[in-house]
Design a protein around this motif. Sequence first.
Motif, mmCIF file in Angstrom:
data_model
loop_
_atom_site.group_PDB
_atom_site.id
_atom_site.type_symbol
_atom_site.label_atom_id
_atom_site.label_comp_id
_atom_site.label_asym_id
_atom_site.label_seq_id
_atom_site.Cartn_x
_atom_site.Cartn_y
_atom_site.Cartn_z
ATOM 1 N N ASP A 192 0.771 -1.032 0.036
ATOM 2 C CA ASP A 192 0.074 -0.178 -0.156
ATOM 3 C C ASP A 192 0.835 1.058 -0.132
ATOM 4 O O ASP A 192 1.770 1.280 0.893
ATOM 5 N N LYS A 227 3.225 -0.907 8.652
ATOM 6 C CA LYS A 227 4.444 -0.504 7.956
ATOM 7 C C LYS A 227 5.375 -0.782 9.027
ATOM 8 O O LYS A 227 5.562 -0.596 10.006
ATOM 9 N N SER A 228 6.404 -1.166 8.305
ATOM 10 C CA SER A 228 8.090 -1.178 8.910
ATOM 11 C C SER A 228 8.972 -1.277 7.907
ATOM 12 O O SER A 228 8.654 -1.728 6.645
ATOM 13 N N SER A 265 -2.817 2.331 10.131
ATOM 14 C CA SER A 265 -2.354 2.541 11.798
ATOM 15 C C SER A 265 -2.940 1.280 12.403
ATOM 16 O O SER A 265 -3.243 1.050 13.527
ATOM 17 N N LYS A 313 11.930 -2.329 9.032
ATOM 18 C CA LYS A 313 12.824 -3.254 9.418
ATOM 19 C C LYS A 313 12.628 -4.901 8.975
ATOM 20 O O LYS A 313 11.479 -5.193 9.308
ATOM 21 N N ARG A 316 10.875 -6.946 11.897
ATOM 22 C CA ARG A 316 9.463 -6.576 12.014
ATOM 23 C C ARG A 316 8.543 -6.837 10.823
ATOM 24 O O ARG A 316 7.521 -7.449 11.004
HETATM 25 P P1 NDP Z 1 1.471 1.344 11.860
HETATM 26 O O1 NDP Z 1 0.362 0.814 12.846
HETATM 27 O O2 NDP Z 1 1.607 0.286 10.645
HETATM 28 O O3 NDP Z 1 2.676 1.323 12.678
HETATM 29 C C1 NDP Z 1 3.979 1.578 12.242
HETATM 30 C C2 NDP Z 1 5.019 1.909 13.252
HETATM 31 O O4 NDP Z 1 5.003 0.815 13.933
HETATM 32 C C3 NDP Z 1 6.278 2.478 12.784
HETATM 33 O O5 NDP Z 1 6.812 3.374 13.614
HETATM 34 C C4 NDP Z 1 7.016 1.173 12.967
HETATM 35 O O6 NDP Z 1 8.427 1.337 12.998
HETATM 36 C C5 NDP Z 1 6.517 0.371 14.002
HETATM 37 N N1 NDP Z 1 6.333 -1.079 13.845
HETATM 38 C C6 NDP Z 1 6.288 -2.020 12.861
HETATM 39 N N2 NDP Z 1 5.952 -3.108 13.199
HETATM 40 C C7 NDP Z 1 6.493 -3.185 14.245
HETATM 41 C C8 NDP Z 1 6.534 -4.234 15.241
HETATM 42 N N3 NDP Z 1 6.307 -5.715 15.022
HETATM 43 N N4 NDP Z 1 6.852 -3.899 16.670
HETATM 44 C C9 NDP Z 1 7.067 -2.698 17.124
HETATM 45 N N5 NDP Z 1 7.040 -1.653 16.290
HETATM 46 C C10 NDP Z 1 6.590 -1.922 14.874
HETATM 47 O O7 NDP Z 1 0.985 2.599 11.553
HETATM 48 P P2 NDP Z 1 1.237 3.683 10.152
HETATM 49 O O8 NDP Z 1 0.634 5.013 10.487
HETATM 50 O O9 NDP Z 1 2.507 3.345 9.464
HETATM 51 O O10 NDP Z 1 0.061 3.006 9.184
HETATM 52 C C11 NDP Z 1 0.658 1.832 8.283
HETATM 53 C C12 NDP Z 1 0.074 2.071 6.856
HETATM 54 O O11 NDP Z 1 -1.456 2.822 6.869
HETATM 55 C C13 NDP Z 1 1.049 3.424 6.283
HETATM 56 O O12 NDP Z 1 2.302 3.053 6.037
HETATM 57 C C14 NDP Z 1 0.036 3.537 5.152
HETATM 58 O O13 NDP Z 1 0.509 2.804 3.955
HETATM 59 C C15 NDP Z 1 -1.352 3.520 5.442
HETATM 60 N N6 NDP Z 1 -1.764 4.900 6.306
HETATM 61 C C16 NDP Z 1 -3.010 5.499 5.285
HETATM 62 C C17 NDP Z 1 -3.234 6.754 5.792
HETATM 63 C C18 NDP Z 1 -4.367 7.324 5.043
HETATM 64 O O14 NDP Z 1 -4.831 8.541 5.225
HETATM 65 N N7 NDP Z 1 -5.176 6.497 4.144
HETATM 66 C C19 NDP Z 1 -2.774 7.523 7.029
HETATM 67 C C20 NDP Z 1 -1.766 6.724 7.742
HETATM 68 C C21 NDP Z 1 -1.272 5.457 7.213
HETATM 69 P P3 NDP Z 1 9.707 0.745 11.912
HETATM 70 O O15 NDP Z 1 9.407 1.358 10.480
HETATM 71 O O16 NDP Z 1 10.823 1.556 12.518
HETATM 72 O O17 NDP Z 1 9.623 -0.663 12.270
#
Ligand code: NDP
Length: 293
Positions: free
Chosen positions: A45, A239-240, A189, A242, A245
Motif C-alpha cells: 500500500d 508499516k515497517s 495504522s 525493518k 518486524r
Molecule cells: P502502523 O500501525 O503500521 O505502525 C507503524 C509503526 O510501528 C512504525 O513506527 C514502525 O516502525 C513500527 N512497527 C512496525 N512493526 C512493528 C512491530 N512488529 N513491533 C514494534 N513496532 C513496529 O502505522 P502507520 O501509521 O504507518 O500505518 C500503516 C500504513 O497505513 C501506512 O504505512 C500507510 O500505508 C497507511 N496509512 C494510510 C493513511 C491514510 O490516510 N489513508 C494514513 C496513515 C497510514 P519501523 O518502521 O521503525 O519498524
Amino acid sequence: MATNSIKLNNGVDMPALGLGVFQSAPDETSAAVEAAIATGYRHIDTAAAYGNEKEVGEGIRRSGVARDEIFIETKIWISDYGYDEALHGFEKSAGKLGVEQIDLLLLHQPLPTAFDRTLEAYRALEMLLNDGRVRAIGISNFMPEHMERFLEAAKVMPAVNQIEVHPYFQQSELQALNAKHGILTQAWSPIGGITFYGDGKRSTLEDPVILDIAGTHGKSAAQVMLRWHLQEGRSAIPKSTKATRIAENFDLFDFQLLDEQMAAIRALDTGKRSGPEPESITLENYGMAIPET
Ligand code: NDP
C-alpha cells in the motif's frame, strides 16, 4: 482460521495483509518492499503523497516475483482531484511504479470544501476501471457524513474504504456502514503507529490487555493486533522498514484469538481519533503538487 485472502465486492482477490510505506524514507523503501515480498507479502500500500512510488516499483521488480502476483494499491492526492486531474494522477502513479495497471486505486481523502472535485475524481477512477487500467477502486478516510452524498453520485460501489482502525480507535459505526454497502474496511495504522508519539499519547504496543493476550499465545502485541483485524474480516497494512518486524507482522497464521480475547480488544476503544479530522482537510492546508516523475 482467518486466511490472507479477501474477495473484493467486484470479485477481485486481494491479500488481506499488505505492507504500508507511509513515512518509509525513499532510500529504505525498495529494501523494505523486497524484504516483504521475500517474507511472503503479496500486497503493498503506497500513495502519490508518500513520495516513494518509484521505490515501491523498484522493490517489486528487484524481488523477482512476477508483477501479476503482487497486489499494488495506491492513492490519488487531493491536489489531483477533478476529472482530468485524477486521470493524470493515475498516469503519474503508474509511471512512477513502472506498471501498466494498478490493482487498487483510492481517493486518499474526501475534500469536503470541494466535494464536487472529489466526485469528479471518483468519476475518473470509474473510467479507469472501465478501461481496465485499474482492477478495483475505492476511497479512504470517508466518514458517514461524506458517504451519503458520495454514494448518490457514484456509479461503481467502492471496493474499499481505508480508515484509521486500531484498538484505541475502532470506528465501529463507520465499519458497519461500509459493511452494509459491501465496502471492505481496510485498517490504516493497524498496530496503532499513530498512537506512539506525541504528548500524553498511549502506545497500543504497551497496552497491558494486549500484552497479556500476547503472552498467552507466545506472540507480540503487534501480532495480536494484526490477528484481531484479520479475524474481524478487515484488511490491514502495517508499516515497517525493518526486515525482522516485517517478518514478525506476517507471522499470524498459526494462532487464533479466543472470542473473549477479541471482546477484550474491542473494549479498548477510546473513540478518540489520532489522525487528522477528515472534515478538516482542505487544499489550503494539505494541498501539495505531486511531481510528474
Ligand atoms: P502502523 O500501525 O503500521 O505502525 C507503524 C509503526 O510501528 C512504525 O513506527 C514502525 O516502525 C513500527 N512497527 C512496525 N512493526 C512493528 C512491530 N512488529 N513491533 C514494534 N513496532 C513496529 O502505522 P502507520 O501509521 O504507518 O500505518 C500503516 C500504513 O497505513 C501506512 O504505512 C500507510 O500505508 C497507511 N496509512 C494510510 C493513511 C491514510 O490516510 N489513508 C494514513 C496513515 C497510514 P519501523 O518502521 O521503525 O519498524
